[in-house]
Design a protein around this motif. Structure first.
Motif, PDB file in Angstrom:
ATOM      1  N   TYR A   1       0.920  -1.217   0.037  1.00 41.23           N
ATOM      2  CA  TYR A   1      -0.036  -0.194  -0.196  1.00 41.23           C
ATOM      3  C   TYR A   1       1.104   1.178   0.089  1.00 41.23           C
ATOM      4  CZ  TYR A   1      -3.819  -2.910   1.734  1.00 41.23           C
ATOM      5  OH  TYR A   1      -4.689  -3.977   1.726  1.00 41.23           O
ATOM      6  N   GLY A   2       0.457   2.224  -0.768  1.00 43.07           N
ATOM      7  CA  GLY A   2       1.169   3.457  -0.606  1.00 43.07           C
ATOM      8  C   GLY A   2       0.202   4.741  -0.861  1.00 43.07           C
ATOM      9  N   VAL A   3       0.777   5.819  -0.386  1.00 44.82           N
ATOM     10  CA  VAL A   3      -0.112   7.139  -0.341  1.00 44.82           C
ATOM     11  C   VAL A   3      -0.167   7.641  -1.790  1.00 44.82           C
ATOM     12  CG1 VAL A   3      -0.431   9.328   0.569  1.00 44.82           C
ATOM     13  CG2 VAL A   3       0.354   7.597   2.075  1.00 44.82           C
ATOM     14  N   ALA A   4      -1.283   7.963  -2.283  1.00 43.06           N
ATOM     15  CA  ALA A   4      -1.064   8.447  -3.988  1.00 43.06           C
ATOM     16  C   ALA A   4      -1.621   9.779  -3.837  1.00 43.06           C
ATOM     17  CB  ALA A   4      -2.228   7.662  -4.595  1.00 43.06           C
ATOM     18  N   ALA A   5      -0.848  10.388  -4.773  1.00 41.16           N
ATOM     19  CA  ALA A   5      -0.850  11.846  -5.221  1.00 41.16           C
ATOM     20  C   ALA A   5      -1.231  11.936  -6.552  1.00 41.16           C
ATOM     21  CB  ALA A   5       0.345  12.648  -4.631  1.00 41.16           C
ATOM     22  N   ARG A   6      -1.482  13.215  -7.296  1.00 40.82           N
ATOM     23  CA  ARG A   6      -1.587  13.503  -8.430  1.00 40.82           C
ATOM     24  C   ARG A   6      -0.387  13.396  -9.152  1.00 40.82           C
ATOM     25  NH1 ARG A   6      -5.271  18.536 -11.034  1.00 40.82           N
ATOM     26  NH2 ARG A   6      -5.254  17.908 -13.276  1.00 40.82           N
ATOM     27  N   LEU A   7      -0.135  12.881 -10.507  1.00 42.56           N
ATOM     28  CA  LEU A   7       0.962  12.869 -11.251  1.00 42.56           C
ATOM     29  C   LEU A   7       1.442  14.209 -11.465  1.00 42.56           C
ATOM     30  CD1 LEU A   7       0.623  10.207 -13.941  1.00 42.56           C
ATOM     31  CD2 LEU A   7       1.960  10.111 -12.146  1.00 42.56           C
ATOM     32  N   GLY A   8       2.706  14.457 -11.134  1.00 42.44           N
ATOM     33  CA  GLY A   8       3.398  15.552 -11.263  1.00 42.44           C
ATOM     34  C   GLY A   8       3.580  16.400 -10.071  1.00 42.44           C
ATOM     35  N   ASN A   9       2.973  16.103  -8.854  1.00 43.82           N
ATOM     36  CA  ASN A   9       3.075  16.539  -7.406  1.00 43.82           C
ATOM     37  C   ASN A   9       4.184  16.045  -6.957  1.00 43.82           C
ATOM     38  OD1 ASN A   9       0.758  18.347  -8.359  1.00 43.82           O
ATOM     39  ND2 ASN A   9      -0.498  17.231  -6.841  1.00 43.82           N
ATOM     40  N   ASP A  10       5.239  16.149  -7.307  1.00 47.14           N
ATOM     41  CA  ASP A  10       6.490  15.626  -6.712  1.00 47.14           C
ATOM     42  C   ASP A  10       6.789  15.885  -5.391  1.00 47.14           C
ATOM     43  OD1 ASP A  10       6.533  14.083  -9.136  1.00 47.14           O
ATOM     44  OD2 ASP A  10       8.494  15.211 -10.028  1.00 47.14           O
TER      45      ASP A  10
END
Length: 322
Positions: free
Chosen positions: A268-277
């Motif tokens: 399991y990982g915490v997900a963010a929007r692509l590009g929000n490095d």
């Protein structure tokens, strides 16, 4: 069997507190609740999708936007017992994922009150990030090669595996030939559904779209808890889901149990929007502290140990260049 209650989407506020974090610090020691970092090349990211960006406490555009808004908006579950569920007495959201979301908010905003939880179904996790409805998803979301092309993940915070849940009296013995002809429920957009697509052992696991029995049984559902309800009502014969979630479902209903052994290894990982490095790096920094401080171990002992005993600590974080 008692029928599980259905869940509806909601928006709630939850309390948080502040803690500091060192810039790009990586775990230096191992032990219960603490992992050691492993550096991985970016080109290996699909072979090793758990490799994430290095931790950092530096602000960037995504973090700055959250601070300007004054709230961190997190997509969570409200129907997964022990992970993200609504306490029937207090009506507050509780669980392992909820505690982690609060730890992230306390680092970002320094207040126990500056978090918004938005409950989202399994099949809307990615869409909620892409649309900007939420900043992060902390919802037992498995990291895999398909998803890292759609969202950006933190380092892994929990290891799970797919397993079969069925009544104790069932002839189903696990993810094997005993599923032949059985009606199996999964959540839409889940890795369990993808596993059955690859190998079903003759199970009926998807809606046919022709008005036949599979459509009537609604084998694929938006939320995993809906599978438990359908199992309890006799509409399906078994459920395939993460063993971490299934253990919570078995704790809710003593007439069901996990069958066989886990047949995958998932993280399991915490997900963010692509590009929000910058936000991903900040979450990874929070996870460094979460492992090292013992917060992970305390959350595990509080929420999961009774149903998932024997876990000595979180997965070791893996980082890729950049």
């Amino acid at each position: 069997m008692a029928v599980a209650c259905g869940a509806t989407a909601a928006l709630t506020l939850g309390p948080l507190a502040h803690s500091g974090a060192a810039d790009r610090a990586a775990p230096a020691v191992t032990g219960p609740g603490i992992g050691s970092g492993v550096q991985v090349r970016a080109e290996d990211s699909c072979r090793d999708p758990e490799a994430s960006l290095g931790p950092s406490s530096a602000d960037g555009p995504a973090v700055a936007a959250i601070k300007a808004r004054g709230r961190l908006v997190v997509g969570v579950d409200q129907s997964s017992y022990r992970w993200g569920y609504r306490n029937p007495t207090s009506r507050t959201l509780e669980g392992f994922d909820i505690d982690l979301a609060r730890a992230i908010a306390k680092d970002l905003l320094g207040s126990e009150d500056l978090i918004v939880f938005r409950t989202i179904p399994t099949n809307q996790r990615i869409a909620a990030l892409e649309s900007g409805k939420v900043d992060l998803v902390v919802r037992t979301m498995t990291i895999n090669c398909k998803r890292i092309r759609q969202v950006a993940f933190s380092t892994a915070y929990f290891q799970a595996g797919q397993q079969v849940l069925a009544p104790k009296t069932s002839a189903v013995t696990g993810y094997d030939a005993s599923l032949d002809g059985k009606r199996v429920c999964t959540a839409e957009g889940s890795t369990a559904y993808e596993a059955l697509e690859r190998k079903s052992f003759g199970a009926v696991y998807k809606d046919r779209g022709d008005g036949g029995p599979a459509d009537e049984d609604r084998l694929t559902v938006p939320n995993q808890l809906d599978c438990l309800a359908r199992l309890q009502m006799g509409e399906v014969d078994a459920v395939v889901t993460d063993n971490a979630l299934a253990a919570g479902q078995a704790a809710q209903d003593p007439a069901v149990e996990l069958k066989g052994r886990p047949f995958t290894t998932e993280y399991y990982g915490v997900a963010a929007r692509l590009g929000n490095d910058d936000l991903v790096r900040r979450v990874n920094q929070v996870l460094v502290q979460y492992r090292q401080s013992g917060a992970w171990t305390r959350a595990y002992e509080k929420w999961l140990k009774a149903d998932l005993p024997g876990i000595v600590g979180p997965p070791a974080p893996k980082y890729r260049d950049g």
